[in-house]
Design a protein around this motif. Sequence first.
Motif, PDB file in Angstrom:
ATOM      1  N   ARG A 168      -9.267   2.735  -0.209  1.00 35.47           N
ATOM      2  CA  ARG A 168     -10.616   3.116  -0.214  1.00 35.47           C
ATOM      3  C   ARG A 168     -11.570   1.922  -0.809  1.00 35.47           C
ATOM      4  N   GLU A 169     -10.878   1.254  -1.919  1.00 32.68           N
ATOM      5  CA  GLU A 169     -11.594  -0.033  -2.296  1.00 32.68           C
ATOM      6  C   GLU A 169     -11.513  -1.440  -1.630  1.00 32.68           C
ATOM      7  N   GLN A 170     -10.464  -1.440  -1.049  1.00 30.15           N
ATOM      8  CA  GLN A 170     -10.291  -2.881  -0.376  1.00 30.15           C
ATOM      9  C   GLN A 170     -10.100  -2.631   1.350  1.00 30.15           C
ATOM     10  N   GLY A 171     -10.014  -1.600   1.797  1.00 30.70           N
ATOM     11  CA  GLY A 171     -10.276  -1.244   3.045  1.00 30.70           C
ATOM     12  C   GLY A 171      -9.248  -2.063   4.032  1.00 30.70           C
ATOM     13  N   LEU A 172      -9.581  -2.985   4.920  1.00 29.62           N
ATOM     14  CA  LEU A 172      -8.648  -3.789   5.990  1.00 29.62           C
ATOM     15  C   LEU A 172      -7.697  -4.651   5.010  1.00 29.62           C
ATOM     16  N   GLN A 173      -8.303  -5.156   3.925  1.00 25.79           N
ATOM     17  CA  GLN A 173      -7.537  -5.979   3.120  1.00 25.79           C
ATOM     18  C   GLN A 173      -6.086  -5.347   2.895  1.00 25.79           C
ATOM     19  N   GLU A 174      -6.264  -4.138   2.272  1.00 21.92           N
ATOM     20  CA  GLU A 174      -4.870  -3.615   1.758  1.00 21.92           C
ATOM     21  C   GLU A 174      -3.972  -3.118   2.972  1.00 21.92           C
ATOM     22  N   ILE A 175      -4.653  -2.941   4.104  1.00 21.06           N
ATOM     23  CA  ILE A 175      -3.857  -2.732   5.475  1.00 21.06           C
ATOM     24  C   ILE A 175      -3.180  -4.033   5.852  1.00 21.06           C
ATOM     25  N   ALA A 176      -3.924  -5.028   5.855  1.00 16.54           N
ATOM     26  CA  ALA A 176      -3.424  -6.317   6.134  1.00 16.54           C
ATOM     27  C   ALA A 176      -2.357  -6.874   5.431  1.00 16.54           C
ATOM     28  N   VAL A 177      -2.181  -6.822   3.989  1.00 18.98           N
ATOM     29  CA  VAL A 177      -1.279  -7.199   3.186  1.00 18.98           C
ATOM     30  C   VAL A 177      -0.037  -6.001   3.238  1.00 18.98           C
ATOM     31  N   TYR A 178      -0.220  -4.892   3.533  1.00 22.68           N
ATOM     32  CA  TYR A 178       0.828  -4.080   3.819  1.00 22.68           C
ATOM     33  C   TYR A 178       1.513  -4.518   5.161  1.00 22.68           C
ATOM     34  N   MET A 179       0.705  -4.476   6.334  1.00 18.14           N
ATOM     35  CA  MET A 179       1.427  -5.065   7.372  1.00 18.14           C
ATOM     36  C   MET A 179       2.143  -6.328   7.085  1.00 18.14           C
ATOM     37  N   LEU A 180       1.689  -7.399   6.671  1.00 21.50           N
ATOM     38  CA  LEU A 180       2.353  -8.636   6.362  1.00 21.50           C
ATOM     39  C   LEU A 180       3.734  -8.596   5.576  1.00 21.50           C
ATOM     40  N   VAL A 181       3.501  -7.647   4.618  1.00 25.08           N
ATOM     41  CA  VAL A 181       4.487  -7.707   3.437  1.00 25.08           C
ATOM     42  C   VAL A 181       5.532  -6.507   4.261  1.00 25.08           C
ATOM     43  N   GLU A 182       5.282  -5.811   4.544  1.00 25.48           N
ATOM     44  CA  GLU A 182       6.230  -4.574   5.168  1.00 25.48           C
ATOM     45  C   GLU A 182       6.762  -4.952   6.505  1.00 25.48           C
ATOM     46  N   GLU A 183       5.907  -5.933   7.150  1.00 27.52           N
ATOM     47  CA  GLU A 183       6.534  -6.101   8.491  1.00 27.52           C
ATOM     48  C   GLU A 183       6.014  -4.994   9.403  1.00 27.52           C
ATOM     49  N   ALA A 184       4.849  -4.552   9.331  1.00 27.80           N
ATOM     50  CA  ALA A 184       4.367  -3.129  10.184  1.00 27.80           C
ATOM     51  C   ALA A 184       3.482  -3.596  11.077  1.00 27.80           C
ATOM     52  N   GLY A 185       3.076  -2.893  12.101  1.00 32.90           N
ATOM     53  CA  GLY A 185       2.325  -3.014  13.267  1.00 32.90           C
ATOM     54  C   GLY A 185       1.442  -1.972  13.150  1.00 32.90           C
ATOM     55  N   ILE A 186       0.349  -2.174  14.179  1.00 27.24           N
ATOM     56  CA  ILE A 186      -0.580  -1.023  14.670  1.00 27.24           C
ATOM     57  C   ILE A 186      -0.321  -0.662  16.182  1.00 27.24           C
ATOM     58  N   CYS A 187       0.017   0.678  16.135  1.00 28.19           N
ATOM     59  CA  CYS A 187       0.419   1.074  17.554  1.00 28.19           C
ATOM     60  C   CYS A 187      -0.359   2.356  17.787  1.00 28.19           C
ATOM     61  N   ARG A 188      -0.319   2.872  19.306  1.00 25.38           N
ATOM     62  CA  ARG A 188      -1.077   4.064  19.682  1.00 25.38           C
ATOM     63  C   ARG A 188      -0.573   5.333  18.569  1.00 25.38           C
ATOM     64  N   ALA A 189      -1.270   6.089  18.374  1.00 24.96           N
ATOM     65  CA  ALA A 189      -0.792   7.370  17.372  1.00 24.96           C
ATOM     66  C   ALA A 189      -0.666   8.222  18.507  1.00 24.96           C
ATOM     67  N   MET A 190       0.589   8.756  17.942  1.00 24.90           N
ATOM     68  CA  MET A 190       1.337   9.828  18.657  1.00 24.90           C
ATOM     69  C   MET A 190       0.586  11.164  18.609  1.00 24.90           C
ATOM     70  N   GLY A 191       0.649  12.120  19.524  1.00 25.28           N
ATOM     71  CA  GLY A 191       0.017  13.370  19.401  1.00 25.28           C
ATOM     72  C   GLY A 191       0.323  14.222  18.428  1.00 25.28           C
ATOM     73  N   GLY A 192      -0.567  14.872  17.728  1.00 23.25           N
ATOM     74  CA  GLY A 192      -0.356  15.672  16.466  1.00 23.25           C
ATOM     75  C   GLY A 192      -0.695  14.808  15.144  1.00 23.25           C
ATOM     76  N   LEU A 193      -0.984  13.643  15.077  1.00 20.83           N
ATOM     77  CA  LEU A 193      -1.389  12.960  13.893  1.00 20.83           C
ATOM     78  C   LEU A 193      -2.834  13.275  13.804  1.00 20.83           C
ATOM     79  N   TYR A 194      -3.384  13.743  12.712  1.00 28.85           N
ATOM     80  CA  TYR A 194      -4.509  14.182  12.406  1.00 28.85           C
ATOM     81  C   TYR A 194      -5.003  13.553  11.109  1.00 28.85           C
ATOM     82  N   CYS A 195      -6.273  13.033  11.096  1.00 34.98           N
ATOM     83  CA  CYS A 195      -6.406  12.110   9.908  1.00 34.98           C
ATOM     84  C   CYS A 195      -8.109  12.388   9.456  1.00 34.98           C
ATOM     85  N   LYS A 196      -8.418  12.122   8.263  1.00 35.05           N
ATOM     86  CA  LYS A 196      -9.728  12.350   7.975  1.00 35.05           C
ATOM     87  C   LYS A 196     -10.116  10.728   7.497  1.00 35.05           C
ATOM     88  N   THR A 197     -11.339  10.301   7.736  1.00 32.29           N
ATOM     89  CA  THR A 197     -11.869   9.232   7.366  1.00 32.29           C
ATOM     90  C   THR A 197     -11.967   8.976   5.760  1.00 32.29           C
TER      91      THR A 197
END
Length: 354
Positions: free
Chosen positions: A41-70
Amino acid sequence: MHVKRPLPRPTSPREALARLLSEKGISEVCVPRPVNRRRLREQGLQEIAVYMLVEEAGICRAMGGLYCKTLTTDMGVEIGVPSREGRSFSYQVSKRCTTPVLSWQNLYEMLPNPPLPAFVVDLSRRSMHTEEELRSLKVQLALSLSVVRRYLWDPHLILSGADEGVRPWLSDMVGDAKMIISGEKPGKILWNMRADKVIILRPDAEKPLRREEVLEADAFLLGGIVDKIPRPGVSRFLDASVPWGVARRIELRGSLVGVPDRLNRIIEIILRVIFEDAGIEEAVLASMTRRDVRRRLHVEIMRASRGGRVPLDRDHYESLRRWLPIDCREYVEVAEKAGVRLGWDCEGQDNSGG
């Protein structure tokens, strides 16, 4: 020396990720656990970017049934977290992307290489510490990594002169962090990184640090020394380790009193200057703990009262609070503990008896 190449303003992982998402036409991303929601909530895209780099994660298309709130919106990107009360998001962050739309490698390739600005903490004097000092040093290093991750990411924090025991010693606090831990001397590391402008931060340096120097610097060198037992001048060995570096001290209005001395706070001051367009004084004040503030307040009160011999009027408090983050009750409490007489109180009463 190396031929100086012009360095662009440091690119943060946040800025790089925002650019990549924009190029892909992605305006919403759902972030499942274990990303910390408060930091997200506080760092937004910075938190996502660091997670991706450290955990070697990616961004992919969401599979059906993944419901999220902003949860928040950052740089035009809607960031969500899983919730049954939410809606379907088109993209998600995952370590199991088989065909990522955006991989961690894509992000990595956009970041500065070598990772400048660099913050080098030399641990070659680690063995001189007591057990209590080592515990404090360990916490400070872990917190330093957290501070660096607010603006940059792990390789910008370098531990030099580190023996083989440093990584396992830190592992329970930093996990599989990707900061650089090396047994080499800081001079060799910074030479190989082509860091030509190096600032050696130590409190006994002859000259104070200027904002312009921070913005022009490639790297900052700190001694990994915790002084529960005073060791005057011990950090001067850093000057010889990087002969082309310049030694500087961080001041607050011409004094070292109240300037944070913990590694993580010093690094935070520098990062605030670089990324938040702050001045040195502004960054110091924002990084001070209440203990730091009270130390400075005590000195200011004792100086104005000539060692407690002269009563202080309310004007002194009013002048201090214009720049030092204090309130009236804190001022009165510190003055009373110092044995300084005040002719007034916080309710506006004149107690001078005159």
